[in-house]
Design an enzyme around this catalytic site. Sequence first.
Site, PDB file in Angstrom:
ATOM      1  N   LYS A 104       0.794  -1.224   0.000  1.00  0.00           N
ATOM      2  CA  LYS A 104       0.000   0.000   0.000  1.00  0.00           C
ATOM      3  C   LYS A 104       0.831   1.282   0.000  1.00  0.00           C
ATOM      4  O   LYS A 104       0.303   2.372  -0.206  1.00  0.00           O
ATOM      5  CB  LYS A 104      -0.922   0.025   1.228  1.00  0.00           C
ATOM      6  CG  LYS A 104      -1.892  -1.138   1.295  1.00  0.00           C
ATOM      7  CD  LYS A 104      -2.722  -1.085   2.568  1.00  0.00           C
ATOM      8  CE  LYS A 104      -3.652  -2.279   2.696  1.00  0.00           C
ATOM      9  NZ  LYS A 104      -4.443  -2.240   3.953  1.00  0.00           N
ATOM     10  N   LYS A 184      -8.479 -14.971   1.387  1.00  0.00           N
ATOM     11  CA  LYS A 184      -9.071 -15.100   2.723  1.00  0.00           C
ATOM     12  C   LYS A 184     -10.361 -14.290   2.829  1.00  0.00           C
ATOM     13  O   LYS A 184     -10.580 -13.332   2.086  1.00  0.00           O
ATOM     14  CB  LYS A 184      -8.078 -14.643   3.792  1.00  0.00           C
ATOM     15  CG  LYS A 184      -7.941 -13.140   3.945  1.00  0.00           C
ATOM     16  CD  LYS A 184      -7.121 -12.793   5.179  1.00  0.00           C
ATOM     17  CE  LYS A 184      -7.102 -11.288   5.409  1.00  0.00           C
ATOM     18  NZ  LYS A 184      -6.402 -10.927   6.658  1.00  0.00           N
ATOM     19  N   LYS A 187     -12.506  -8.797   6.487  1.00  0.00           N
ATOM     20  CA  LYS A 187     -13.428  -7.811   7.035  1.00  0.00           C
ATOM     21  C   LYS A 187     -13.363  -6.500   6.281  1.00  0.00           C
ATOM     22  O   LYS A 187     -14.247  -5.646   6.401  1.00  0.00           O
ATOM     23  CB  LYS A 187     -13.154  -7.581   8.521  1.00  0.00           C
ATOM     24  CG  LYS A 187     -11.820  -6.965   8.868  1.00  0.00           C
ATOM     25  CD  LYS A 187     -11.687  -6.800  10.375  1.00  0.00           C
ATOM     26  CE  LYS A 187     -10.387  -6.115  10.766  1.00  0.00           C
ATOM     27  NZ  LYS A 187      -9.197  -6.935  10.451  1.00  0.00           N
TER      28      LYS A 187
END
Length: 321
Positions: A104, A184, A187
């Site tokens: 990032k 995966k 969230k």
Amino acid sequence: MTSLSGITPSGRLTLGNHLGALRRFTDPDGFYFVANLHAMTTKHDPRRLAALTREFATLMLAAGVPEGTVFVQSDVPTHAQLAYLLECTSYVGELSRMIQYKEKGNRPMTRASLFTYPCLMAADILLYGAERVPVGGDQDQHVELARDIAIRFNREYGETFVVPQLNKAALATRVKDLANPTAKMSKSAADDAIGTIRLLDPPDVIRRQIMRAVTDSENEVRHDEANKPGVTNLLDILAACTDSDPVELAKSYASYGALKQDVADAVLAVIDPLQKEYARLATDPGAVEHLLVQGRDRALDASTPRLQAATRAMGLAGSAP
């Protein structure tokens, strides 16, 4: 052995978070926190962060995390204070190799905190003398950095920190996205992502998402992550919910439909009591606040002596020892 772990409120908590983290937070002497400072390393909505922080804390309590062990990271200033001392102990090279920064960072308007936050994570761990850190596989690198920093600090400034050990979950860390079983269950996925089971989703939504889970065209149930990732993910979820062996479970099914039905039933059996307790706690915000204050005060009492020891060791707050 002291246990410690935190969860960043970067999105809605998922089934994977519960199986891999919340239900493992059982140590009455442990420290379990909502890592809201970590959610500020990239652009965020302050109101959403505040709402998710409270939602996470309430879900942790609803999941049965022991009273007096749950707190909000920003309520305990020793975390940020020790983080700066550890920044003064860390090297640019090792921070630049951290996976989050590599993925990032190095972009326009990258926040400096994205580069330095592994030091905050190390502070989270080292403040409490945690001997084991139950985290998912994607956090291995951060625990290894915390170990390196603790060893270096102890060597250069004197014995101050316990060197922690990584405590991996054997199965639940493998919970994958139902629509993309090679990734995966996250969230951070969009709120309408169809492959994610969120802990507060209505039961009919959870069942529908499981019944729509990606499988393959063979219609043969076997545990084979390389060739049958969707089916293997369903078996892993069922095994985690029922404390069973996924390879043995596969022998019980002749069709994907029957497997999906049982996975949905097992997931709802795990999530239903959690949702009911969450609803009860949500109607009594004063009680939740009281429990978080208990956790905060206990965390401050436990972490302040080690912060003071590190401060003295580095030559601050009086002469160095």
